[in-house]
Design an enzyme around this catalytic site. Sequence first.
Site, mmCIF file in Angstrom:
data_model
loop_
_atom_site.group_PDB
_atom_site.id
_atom_site.type_symbol
_atom_site.label_atom_id
_atom_site.label_comp_id
_atom_site.label_asym_id
_atom_site.label_seq_id
_atom_site.Cartn_x
_atom_site.Cartn_y
_atom_site.Cartn_z
ATOM 1 N N ASP A 11 -7.920 -0.237 -11.962
ATOM 2 C CA ASP A 11 -6.795 -0.246 -10.847
ATOM 3 C C ASP A 11 -6.780 -1.571 -10.009
ATOM 4 O O ASP A 11 -7.709 -2.070 -9.833
ATOM 5 C CB ASP A 11 -6.831 1.178 -9.776
ATOM 6 C CG ASP A 11 -8.353 1.193 -9.355
ATOM 7 O OD1 ASP A 11 -9.229 0.911 -9.973
ATOM 8 O OD2 ASP A 11 -8.226 1.521 -8.138
ATOM 9 N N GLU B 29 -10.457 3.517 -8.896
ATOM 10 C CA GLU B 29 -11.672 3.449 -8.136
ATOM 11 C C GLU B 29 -11.589 3.265 -6.860
ATOM 12 O O GLU B 29 -12.441 3.843 -5.981
ATOM 13 C CB GLU B 29 -12.466 2.265 -8.951
ATOM 14 C CG GLU B 29 -13.894 2.101 -8.411
ATOM 15 C CD GLU B 29 -13.968 1.599 -7.093
ATOM 16 O OE1 GLU B 29 -14.919 1.878 -6.292
ATOM 17 O OE2 GLU B 29 -13.227 0.418 -6.601
#
Length: 383
Positions: free
Chosen positions: A71, A128
């Site tokens: 991400d 995350e």
Amino acid sequence: MTLKQTVTEWRHHLHQYPEFGTEEFKTSEFVANKLEEFGIEVHRGIGGTGVLGILKNGTSDRSIGLRADMDALRIHEENTFCHASKHNGAMHACGHDGHTAMLLGAAQELASSKKFDGTVYFIFQPDEERGTGAKAMIADGLFTRWNMDAIYAMHNLPGIPAGKFVTRPSSLMASESSFEIVIKATGGHAAMPHMGTDPIVVGAQVVTALQTIVSRNLSAIDETAVVSVTNFVTNGTVNVIPSQVTISGDTRSFTDQALHKIEKAIERVVAGQCMSAGVDYQYSFNNSFLSTINAPEETDHAIKAAQAVVGVENVDGSCERFTISEDFSFMLREVKGCYVLVGNGIGECGGTALHNPHYDFNDNILEHGVGFWKMLVEQQLSL
């Protein structure tokens, strides 16, 4: 193309098209397609947009999990190089593009060489940054549907020489928790404070008293921690004593014991101050990340693999702890393993801090990362 050229091309592509946590649709599809090109079994949609690649060779039932995050952050990139983000307000400012590219490179190399006996699980994790991705994959059966003997992850870190690896057994990084305290009073006219109750004075006393939690409630040797008040908001104005004060902040600690002590101590402080002033309060405490705790044996394995790739002199296996946090911590509570950091560089080449609009992953360390993953697998699943 050479391995470095190929992995760099992947990294630049991922950097140009960043996606936020739980929205990594094109990123995960890119990853899954590459894994299938390498002849690796692929499972999509693990924990939302997570991807799992499975590579088996030989007859051994030994297994190892390797994890990378995918991400991006809600930061508008201010770099001007050709591979800068094409998505306004989105940027790979933490190097997850590099982490993904390195694990893909290792997957390609291992699928080609097959110099191991056992099963390798390539884990590409979403979200995350907000601390939900690891938990989502775990909840979706990552460790119950597939058996992994150990699990490892790697993150770049600016300020450390490019390609140098650092880690340590036990706690490597801190937990992260946030708190919010709402103090409720009657408020009143600024000229007549005796006619009501004042939450600002109580709030100021709370902020001061919170500073004693670390210094007087936790062990200076075993329970290093941080408690920071980061926001103080009222609903008053220049001539109005407010009726409400909201205090919020952040805490970091390296053990679950310290984490629980902090949570209880904050409320004890707030309750005492509010009771003495005759005002009410509401308190909430939210843990986003646990402390990242490396298993001793797996840490030793990671150190040996890194030493084989970059040399003994470029590996620090007993580094200082970091107060930053990582949601890989949740995976380490399920399966023993190790988290390592690889230097992104110092100064102009790789030294820009993480989460900075001028940050960029250092392409010069891509081969180090690929080599580390490949070496770790070949050592732990030796023929």
